[in-house]
Scaffold this motif. Structure first.
Motif, PDB file in Angstrom:
ATOM      1  N   SER A 692      10.216  12.804  67.784  1.00 53.74           N
ATOM      2  CA  SER A 692      10.746  14.166  67.830  1.00 53.74           C
ATOM      3  C   SER A 692       9.631  15.165  67.562  1.00 53.74           C
ATOM      4  O   SER A 692       9.561  16.226  68.172  1.00 53.74           O
ATOM      5  CB  SER A 692      11.828  14.356  66.777  1.00 53.74           C
ATOM      6  OG  SER A 692      12.714  13.283  66.818  1.00 53.74           O
ATOM      7  N   LEU A 693       8.777  14.777  66.645  1.00 50.21           N
ATOM      8  CA  LEU A 693       7.677  15.691  66.325  1.00 50.21           C
ATOM      9  C   LEU A 693       6.830  15.913  67.571  1.00 50.21           C
ATOM     10  O   LEU A 693       6.433  17.037  67.882  1.00 50.21           O
ATOM     11  CB  LEU A 693       6.832  15.078  65.205  1.00 50.21           C
ATOM     12  CG  LEU A 693       5.725  15.994  64.688  1.00 50.21           C
ATOM     13  CD1 LEU A 693       6.325  17.269  64.132  1.00 50.21           C
ATOM     14  CD2 LEU A 693       4.938  15.307  63.594  1.00 50.21           C
ATOM     15  N   HIS A 694       6.596  14.827  68.291  1.00 45.11           N
ATOM     16  CA  HIS A 694       5.795  14.979  69.518  1.00 45.11           C
ATOM     17  C   HIS A 694       6.502  15.883  70.516  1.00 45.11           C
ATOM     18  O   HIS A 694       5.874  16.689  71.191  1.00 45.11           O
ATOM     19  CB  HIS A 694       5.497  13.614  70.137  1.00 45.11           C
ATOM     20  CG  HIS A 694       4.219  13.046  69.616  1.00 45.11           C
ATOM     21  ND1 HIS A 694       3.013  13.648  69.864  1.00 45.11           N
ATOM     22  CD2 HIS A 694       3.952  11.983  68.819  1.00 45.11           C
ATOM     23  CE1 HIS A 694       2.062  12.978  69.258  1.00 45.11           C
ATOM     24  NE2 HIS A 694       2.601  11.950  68.613  1.00 45.11           N
ATOM     25  N   HIS A 695       7.830  15.731  70.600  1.00 45.48           N
ATOM     26  CA  HIS A 695       8.562  16.635  71.497  1.00 45.48           C
ATOM     27  C   HIS A 695       8.335  18.081  71.090  1.00 45.48           C
ATOM     28  O   HIS A 695       8.101  18.949  71.930  1.00 45.48           O
ATOM     29  CB  HIS A 695      10.057  16.325  71.444  1.00 45.48           C
ATOM     30  CG  HIS A 695      10.435  15.157  72.299  1.00 45.48           C
ATOM     31  ND1 HIS A 695      10.127  15.106  73.640  1.00 45.48           N
ATOM     32  CD2 HIS A 695      11.084  13.988  72.016  1.00 45.48           C
ATOM     33  CE1 HIS A 695      10.578  13.962  74.144  1.00 45.48           C
ATOM     34  NE2 HIS A 695      11.148  13.253  73.177  1.00 45.48           N
ATOM     35  N   LEU A 696       8.432  18.306  69.797  1.00 42.79           N
ATOM     36  CA  LEU A 696       8.249  19.671  69.296  1.00 42.79           C
ATOM     37  C   LEU A 696       6.862  20.187  69.658  1.00 42.79           C
ATOM     38  O   LEU A 696       6.697  21.289  70.194  1.00 42.79           O
ATOM     39  CB  LEU A 696       8.442  19.667  67.771  1.00 42.79           C
ATOM     40  CG  LEU A 696       8.143  20.978  67.041  1.00 42.79           C
ATOM     41  CD1 LEU A 696       9.003  22.087  67.586  1.00 42.79           C
ATOM     42  CD2 LEU A 696       8.396  20.836  65.548  1.00 42.79           C
ATOM     43  N   ILE A 697       5.857  19.363  69.388  1.00 38.26           N
ATOM     44  CA  ILE A 697       4.480  19.787  69.671  1.00 38.26           C
ATOM     45  C   ILE A 697       4.313  20.058  71.166  1.00 38.26           C
ATOM     46  O   ILE A 697       3.736  21.062  71.578  1.00 38.26           O
ATOM     47  CB  ILE A 697       3.491  18.688  69.229  1.00 38.26           C
ATOM     48  CG1 ILE A 697       3.609  18.441  67.726  1.00 38.26           C
ATOM     49  CG2 ILE A 697       2.073  19.046  69.603  1.00 38.26           C
ATOM     50  CD1 ILE A 697       2.928  19.413  66.843  1.00 38.26           C
ATOM     51  N   ASN A 698       4.842  19.126  71.987  1.00 39.61           N
ATOM     52  CA  ASN A 698       4.683  19.319  73.433  1.00 39.61           C
ATOM     53  C   ASN A 698       5.334  20.611  73.877  1.00 39.61           C
ATOM     54  O   ASN A 698       4.794  21.356  74.697  1.00 39.61           O
ATOM     55  CB  ASN A 698       5.330  18.157  74.202  1.00 39.61           C
ATOM     56  CG  ASN A 698       4.506  16.917  74.063  1.00 39.61           C
ATOM     57  OD1 ASN A 698       3.367  16.990  73.594  1.00 39.61           O
ATOM     58  ND2 ASN A 698       5.037  15.775  74.449  1.00 39.61           N
TER      59      ASN A 698
END
Length: 1647
Positions: A692-698
């Motif tokens: 999820s964090l990666h989604h947020l960053i992306n």
């Protein structure tokens, strides 16, 4: 019996008694039957009806004795009473019937309880309508069955089987009874198949049949083909049917799957717009009842929607609600015609406070309060408070007493439908999330248990997990189907409601529903639906028609699939533009082109808060929809004018351009809250899982990319939302920074390259803040143990170096500075990166950047050298060096050289530690290299690592020594040589090889090249107002200074470190190269360089001569710095290398004590070195003194100090090579000495070199030349025989110099002014010539003195004799002697004479000794000619010569003649005859008689040298009559000459007397008087001479001639001239010696 009397009073008493008996349970079955029969009769007679009912009730409830026929009779009795005319009886009977029915069924329940232990197999029920087929049922159950069956019959208007005696029955009552039974005793139906059968076979068909009028009915068409008695839908029945259906669905869904499908479809149909308003209302209420039962809905979904060919019931229900709501908005409501048509007008202004008394606004005490309502495109629907959340409290389904359809208030149906939706969402989400939670916990424990035997997982786990996962899969499929079925309809309806809502609470509920749905979809991974709900919330947050691409594209995708609901096309209704909301903010839209302002309403803000809430609480399931959420937030933040502050938090800021943002106070108070929630939202990202964090960053990155695109090509304020939030996210996720670091920093680096400065600035701000935070964060494990992470964190800092924008680089360097200040001690492996950042600054990047970077470097050098790994020291050196090369700011370059010096000091102090660490590191690297099979690659490789460090330092300084700026070169040069001088002893012996060849000679080559190609253009000023001294005003002159410095430094190292260098194998090659450099410098056409080269030459020969003040070199003082001596030297390290600085000889020898045996350099090699030096010296000398071929203004002529220094080198050099110094070498030397002395000096230098005082002195060059010869001569003197043959050559050389007195040497074709004498110096100075030849007289004279001295010592040497040195001396002296008065300086010929006399006094005896050998044969004629030329010179004395001077000069001539008389004539027999003859002739010529041989004016004019003549005459006579005359012929010559003389004297005297007599008083001519005086003097001299001679040598004839003169002399007495008289007196006096008395004549023996 009592009752039988039919008397009221008695009957009452009896009934009371019977009741009392029954209550005590003392009634048997038969008695009961009797009682019922008796009651029946009373009923038929209409007596005590209420008492009857009471009795029946008591009878049936107290015990179970009444059943079967009796029971049915009792029930019929109650029914009959229900239909009497009396209202009270009616109602009481109805109640009793209800209670009796309940009792019957309660008995079944009780009976089942009793028998529940003995389970009998139920027999399959036959599909037979015969009532007696229920044999399997127990008694109570049978009664109940019969009762229920008959109820169905009655409702269906058929005859009952069991309730015999029924007269009439209403459908409404029957349906109520059915409903109550079904509702209260579901278990009876579920447990007994017979009952279930009844449900299926009787109840459902009945319901469907009764529904038919409602289905067929369309509003407006009254005709109907239904055979049923009721044509139009009838409210009471319809309402009761719906209640029955509700119960059926609720309780018996599992039994009646197919039937329910029909019921549900009917319900959906009843919502159609063409059904009566009341029908729709009741249908909605029924649906509401279903909506609050999520489990039921779930079953629908499983049974219908998930089956292949079944109706999608669940979907239809939801869609029906949606289209129902839409229809309410689109179709004006017919249920209430009093709705005012002008709402649009009244509300369009958005000010809902207008106090109109339409249904939406209730007048309250003069004020007006706004009713919650929906308002859409002019349709205004109030929201009524219909139900408590989560319970379906129906209004119209409960109206059992109404017969006519009630009027439905406006907004009722809408409100119920609205609640349906909300409850539906709430129910589904709560249920699914609950189950999901359970499933997750179960699966977690399952995985925990099964993860242990992981190897054989195939077999073991399959059992335990498969059931679990299958269940899980089934549930998941159901959940997904439920969501998939309902989301479209829900979204359509909710979006519409959201748009229409004018009430905050309603809006809140709608948003909450959308939010929970979005979260649920997210959890189930249903991306499309999740995104759709999120989009809806996003659109709600933004102003209507706001151009936001992300949302528009999603919506387009959604609206392209229009959802078909019952064949109608339901489009997503687009939001209405006329929003009746309070505007709370006005702001700029975030768009590429500036547009007008946009308005935010309070609803927008509400949506925004929901959006924040969604992101905050459900961030983990948002996945790719972060993109939507963040994009929307970004736009809202922009419109509200929030700007990022420190750490990325957004604060209300001023709007930058365009009409400024207008915010109402309402929203102003909200802003801090919103900004706070925003920050919290990103703070909560720390709880997200990695994906999820990666989604947020992306999402943030792609938002940022959009913002970047928008900011291209203009300098408008960009949107910094994404960058600020990336920063915030990074900061809170520091504990797992590794997983997001690369995408995060990768993107920020792109931002840093953006052309928009504000964007860039924030990118850099974010990146540097993250790096700093990352380094200060206490990671686990700490950074010091996790080097990979540390490097990862620092890497983006290094990457920033690839960006050329200066503002970014400033940020980068400030970050480095802060990191150093806070983390400097713990950087460890990060040092190379940090140093790399400083080193990456290029010269063209502006002063401030370089200054900041340099500040960092200074900090590093002053504070952090000890804390960094030793392997980084080399990088520090390189970085410091690179700053030296920056040409922006001179001070930085100079300071960086200072830093290099500090670094070298640090190396020196920590030498041992650094060395150990480096060696350890080296070993590791070596091992790695060997494993890979590659060579270890590092600069200066074979040298040990510590030495490499030094070499890097030296190499860097070397580069700086050839910097274009003179100040840098000078400083670097001094530092380089000081460092090598001070710390060079630390190097291992072998490393010196590299120092010499790779550092020093390399540097010399480069300097030489630059110097020779440097520009000769004049530089006006040194930048700014600095004036440049004329000695430095061209690049060439500035490079000259560098060359001088470098050469001197290298020479000094060779000198002080020779003991180290000589043992190296190729010292002689190095020596040659050094000499070559010295030679090329010495021959450079620059006085400063060439002179310094010689100084260096002197230094390497270790012959630094004391420098005279007038010639102090221009070289900087650094060259003369002696190497500091440390008294307490550190002890030698384990490597056997001493860390010493000292250089005393004792230590040099001691130095070789352990590791290296003392190396005695062999003599031969040493000699070779000196001979190489001699060859160099010779080449320098011959090149520099060779005259130029052509002459013009630019001809370079070496300076006097240069030549002096050159010649001064020789004596010292000679000491080393004298053993092999040959004649050839002497010849070479001679050429150079001669050349050097011949060089003229420039006219502007002459006042300094030539003395201004009158007496002549030697210049230092001439002194040096003589010194050189003196050294040689002294060496020869003590040298071997073979050396002594060099004497003649030295004489030749000196004699050549003597000649300079009369013939100054020519220097090529150069025109020079000769200064004849120091006296004329001042005048000559202003001569226009460029060059002035020196006054060579003093030099020549000194040379002559040397010759004389030398000859006095060496006259007898064989070589001197054989090489005719004497002859050469005479020959040379002949030049000044013959010139005599014409000599440039008077002193010359005088010195020449005295020298000649001295030389001859020694040489003639030697010559006589060797007379026989003939070695001196050729000398005699030379000597004769010399005498001749001198005594009878052709030059006239100067007119201003005084008498005294003349007499002095005459006395010199006399000395010469005396020498002849004493040294030559007495030894005539050892001397060649011709020579004697020549001498005689000469004396003859000089004697008196020669004076008057002719009378030309000139001769008469010459002053008479009387004394000289006299001496000549005397000598002549003395020689003529000396008895030693070897040959008579010589004497004869003299005697002949004598007689001629006497005869001439006689004649002259006679002539004079005659003329005297004739002339009378008149004086005679001057010539004649002079002549007579000569003659008289000659006579007196002759007589004197004759007397001195031995008598036997004079023949009588001569005497006779003398005496014969006497009378003539006497005759002259009469003359008048006083001069003649005095001469006559002198001539007469000697005659007295002839006057003796005459002897008596004795002739022939007679007296």
């Amino acid at each position: 019996m009592g009752c039988g009397t039919k008397e009221p009073k008695i009957t009452q008493l009896c009934l009371a008694a019977i009741q009392r008996l029954m209550s005590h349970e003392v009634v048997s079955e038969a008695a009961a039957g009797n009682i019922i029969n008796m009651l029946w009769q009373l009923m038929e007679n209409s007596l005590e009806e209420l008492k009857l009912l009471q009795t029946v009730l008591v009878l049936l409830t107290t015990n179970t004795v009444v059943h079967d026929e009796a029971l049915s009779k009792a029930i019929v009795l109650c029914f009959r009473l229900h239909f009497t005319k009396d209202n009270i009886t009616n109602n009481t009977a109805a109640a009793t019937v209800r209670q009796v029915v309940t009792v019957v069924f309660e008995r079944v329940v009780a009976e089942d309880e009793r028998y529940k232990d003995t389970i009998d197999q139920p027999v399959a029920v036959q599909g037979n309508s015969n009532r007696r087929s229920v044999s399997t049922l127990k008694p109570c159950a049978k009664d109940a069955y019969m009762l229920f069956q008959d109820l169905c019959q009655l409702v269906n208007a058929d005859a009952p089987y069991w309730l015999v005696g029924m007269t009439e029955m209403t459908r409404t009552f029957g349906l109520e009874l059915l409903e109550s039974v079904l509702n209260d005793f579901p278990q009876v139906f579920l447990q007994h198949q017979e009952f279930s059968f009844l449900l299926k076979e009787r109840v459902c068909p009945l319901v469907i049949k009764l529904f038919s009028p409602n289905i067929k009915f369309r509003q407006g068409s009254s005709t109907s083909s239904s055979p049923a008695p009721v044509e139009k839908p009838y409210f009471p029945i319809c309402m009761r049917l719906l209640r029955v259906v509700s119960v059926l669905i609720k309780q018996f869904y599992s039994l009646l799957v197919t039937e329910c499908e029909i019921f549900l479809s009917l319900l959906v149909k009843f919502l159609d717009a063409d059904k009566p308003q009341w029908l729709r209302a009741v249908a909605v209420e029924s649906i509401h009842r279903l909506c609050v039962q999520p489990q039921l809905l779930r079953s629908f979904c499983q049974s219908y929607d998930m089956k292949q060919h079944s109706t999608k019931v669940f979907r239809d229900i939801v869609n029906a609600l949606g289209s129902f709501i839409q229809s309410l908005f689109l179709v004006p409501s017919t249920g209430n015609t009093s709705a005012t048509p002008n709402q649009t007008g009244s509300n369009a202004s958005g000010n809902t406070g207008s106090a109109q008394t339409n249904p939406g606004v209730l007048g309250m005490g003069g004020g007006a309060t706004v009713l919650p309502a929906f308002e859409y495109r002019g349709t205004w629907i109030p929201i009524l408070n219909v139900t408590v959340q989560g319970s379906a409290k129906a209004t119209y389904l409960e109206m059992l007493d109404k017969v006519e359809p009630p009027t439905i208030p406006e907004g009722y149906a809408m409100s119920v439908a609205f609640h349906c939706l909300l409850d539906l969402v709430r129910g589904i989400t709560t249920m699914i999330e609950g189950e999901l939670g359970e499933a997750e916990t179960v699966s977690q424990t399952a995985t925990e248990t099964t993860s242990l035997p992981a190897q054989s997982s195939e077999q073991q786990d399959s059992q335990s997990v498969s059931d679990q996962s299958e269940k899980e899969l089934v549930s998941r499929a159901v959940w997904e189907e439920m969501v998939n079925a309902c989301w479209c309809g829900l979204l359509a309806a909710l979006s519409l409601l959201l748009d229409a809502s004018t009430d905050e609470a309603a809006t809140e509920n709608i948003l909450k529903a959308e939010l929970t749905m979005a979260a649920l979809c997210g959890r189930l991974g249903l991306v499309t639906s999740r995104d759709a709900f999120i989009t809806a919330i996003c659109k709600g947050s933004l102003p209507p028609h706001y151009a936001l691409t992300v949302l528009n594209s999603t919506t387009a995708a959604l609206s392209s699939k229009s959802y078909s609901i019952q064949g109608q096309n339901v489009q997503m209704i687009s939001p209405s533009s006329e929003s009746h909301q309070q505007v709370v903010a006005v702001g700029q839209p975030l768009a590429l082109q500036p547009q007008g302002t946009v308005m935010l309403t309070s609803k927008n803000i509400q949506c925004m808060r929901t959006l924040l809430n969604l992101a905050h609480c459900h961030g983990a399931v948002l996945g790719t929809s972060w993109q939507l959420v963040l994009a929307t937030l970004q736009h809202l933040v922009w419109i509200l004018g929030l700007k990022p502050g420190v750490g990325g938090a957004l604060k209300p800021g001023r709007a930058v351009e365009g009409p400024s943002t207008v915010l109402t106070t309402a929203v102003m108070t909200d802003l801090p809250v919103i900004s706070n929630i925003l920050s919290r939202l990103f703070e909560s990202s720390q709880y997200l899982d990695d994906v999820s964090l990666h989604h947020l960053i992306n999402a943030l990155c792609s938002l940022s990319l959009e913002a970047m695109d928008m900011a291209y090509g203009n300098n408008k304020e960009p949107s910094l939302f994404a960058v600020a939030k990336l920063l915030e996210t990074g900061l809170v996720n520091m504990h797992r920074i590794e997983i997001l670091w690369r995408p995060l920093t990768g993107h920020l680096l792109e931002v840093c390259q953006h052309p928009n400065s504000r964007m860039r600035e924030w990118g850099a701000e974010a990146l540097t803040s993250l790096i700093k935070a990352g380094l200060t964060f206490s990671h686990d494990p700490p950074l010091s143990q996790n080097q990979r992470l540390q490097l990862l964190l620092l890497n983006p800092l290094k990457e920033l170096s690839n960006i050329s924008h200066p503002d970014i680089r400033i940020k980068q360097l400030e970050c480095v500075l802060q990191i150093l200040q806070s983390q400097g001690d713990s950087l460890g492996p990060g040092w190379p990166l940090v140093l790399g950042v400083m080193g990456a600054i290029r010269s063209d990047q502006g002063e401030s950047l370089i200054r900041t970077a340099f500040q960092c470097l200074q900090l590093v050098v002053t504070d952090f050298l000890p804390t960094m790994p030793c392997t980084c020291l080399q990088i520090v050196v390189e970085v410091a060096g690179s700053f030296g090369l920056h040409n922006q700011e001179l001070n930085i370059s100079l300071t960086s050289i200072g830093l290099l010096w500090n670094i070298s000091d640090y190396f020196f102090q920590r030498g041992e530690i650094i060395e150990k660490e480096l060696n350890k590191e080296e070993a590791v690297l070596q091992k790695q290299a060997e494993e890979k099979g590659v060579m270890l690659n590092r600069p200066f490789h074979p040298a040990p690592p510590f030495d490499c460090l030094w070499l890097c330092l030296y190499a860097k300084l070397g580069e700086l020594c050839v910097d274009p700026r003179p100040a840098v070169r000078k400083s670097a040069g001094q530092t380089l040589f000081s460092t090598i001088g001070a710390h060079g002893t630390l190097l291992q012996h072998s490393t010196w090889h590299t120092v010499i060849w790779k550092v020093l000679f390399h540097l010399l080559d480069r300097v030489r090249e630059s110097s020779t190609t440097a520009d000769k253009e004049k530089i006006e000023s040194g930048g700014g107002n600095i004036l440049i001294h004329h000695s430095r005003d061209t690049a060439e002159k500035q490079w000259a200074e560098t060359w001088v410095l470098t050469l001197a430094g290298v020479a000094r190292i060779f000198n002080t470190r020779r003991y180290l260098l000589q043992p190296l194998g190729d010292f002689s090659q190095a020596w040659d190269v050094l000499l070559d450099h010295i030679q090329s410098a010495a021959l450079s056409k620059n006085n400063e360089v060439s002179l310094a080269a010689l100084k260096s030459f002197q230094e390497i020969l270790q012959i630094v001569s004391p420098v005279r003040d007038s010639e102090k070199p221009d070289t900087p003082p650094a060259i003369n710095v002696s190497v500091p001596v440390v008294v307490g030297t550190t002890t030698a390290t384990s490597l056997g290398r001493s860390f010493m600085r000292t250089d005393s000889i004792g230590e040099r020898l001691g130095r070789y004590n352990g590791s290296e045996p003392p190396v005695i350099t062999d003599e031969i090699e040493d000699l070779n070195l000196w001979w190489a030096a001699w060859n160099s010296w010779y080449r320098i000398g011959s090149e520099s003194t060779r005259p130029p071929i052509t002459c013009d203004k630019l001809t370079f002529i070496p300076s006097q100090p240069f030549l002096t220094a050159l010649i001064q080198i020789f004596p010292a050099l000679y000491q080393h090579i004298k053993t092999g110094f040959s004649m050839d070498d002497l010849q070479k030397l001679g050429v150079i000495l001669h050349g050097a002395v011949s060089v003229p000096i420039s006219s502007d230098a002459s006042p300094f070199i030539l003395p201004s005082y009158t007496e002549a002195v030697l210049t230092s060059l001439q002194e040096a030349v003589l010194t050189a010869l003196d050294v040689l001569q002294k060496a020869i003197c003590v040298g071997s025989e073979s050396m002594q043959i060099m004497y003649p050559a030295i004489f030749d050389q000196l004699l050549a110099f003597v000649e300079f007195s009369c013939k100054p040497p020519q220097y090529g074709q150069l025109e020079t002014k000769h200064i004849a004498n120091a006296k004329y110096n001042q005048i000559q100075l202003f001569a226009p010539a460029e060059w002035v030849a020196l006054n060579y007289v003093p030099f020549a004279e000194r040379s002559l003195e040397v010759v004389v001295d030398l000859y006095q010592k060496t006259a007898c040497h064989k070589a001197v004799v054989t090489e005719k040195v004497l002859q050469n001396i005479i020959k040379t002296l002949r030049i000044p002697l013959s010139l005599k008065y014409s000599c440039p300086s008077e002193s010359t010929w005088k010195l020449a004479v005295s020298s000649l006399l001295k030389v001859l006094s020694i040489g003639l005896p030697v010559a006589r000794q060797h007379a026989s050998s003939g070695k001196f044969d050729s000398m005699w004629p030379e000597l004769a000619n010399t005498f001749e030329d001198f005594l009878f010179t052709k030059s006239t004395p100067p007119d201003n010569l005084s008498i005294q001077e003349f007499q002095k000069n005459e006395s010199i001539d006399v000395e010469v003649v005396q020498l002849i008389s004493t040294e030559i004539l007495p030894y005539a027999n050892f001397i060649p005859k011709e020579f004697v003859g020549q001498i005689m002739t000469m004396l003859n010529k000089g004697s008196i008689h020669s004076q008057s041989s002719s009378f030309t004016e000139a001769e008469i004019d010459i002053r008479m040298r009387e004394e000289f003549s006299k001496v000549c005459f005397e000598t002549l006579l003395q020689f003529s009559f000396s008895n030693k005359v070897t040959t008579p012929q010589e004497g004869y010559i003299s005697r002949m000459a004598l007689s001629v003389l006497l005869k001439r004297s006689q004649d002259v005297l006679h002539r004079y007397i005659e003329d005297e007599r004739l002339s009378g008083k008149c004086p005679l001519p001057r010539q004649q008087v002079t002549e007579i005086i000569f003659v008289l003097k000659a006579v007196s001299t002759l007589i004197d001479s004759l007397k001195k001679t031995q008598p036997e040598n004079v023949d009588a004839n001569t005497w006779a001639q003398v005496i014969a003169l006497y009378p003539t002399l006497v005759e002259c007495i009469t003359c008048s001239s006083s001069e003649v008289c005095s001469a006559l007196k002198e001539a007469l006096v000697p005659f007295k010696d002839f006057m003796h008395p005459p002897a008596s004549k004795v002739q022939n023996g007679e007296s």
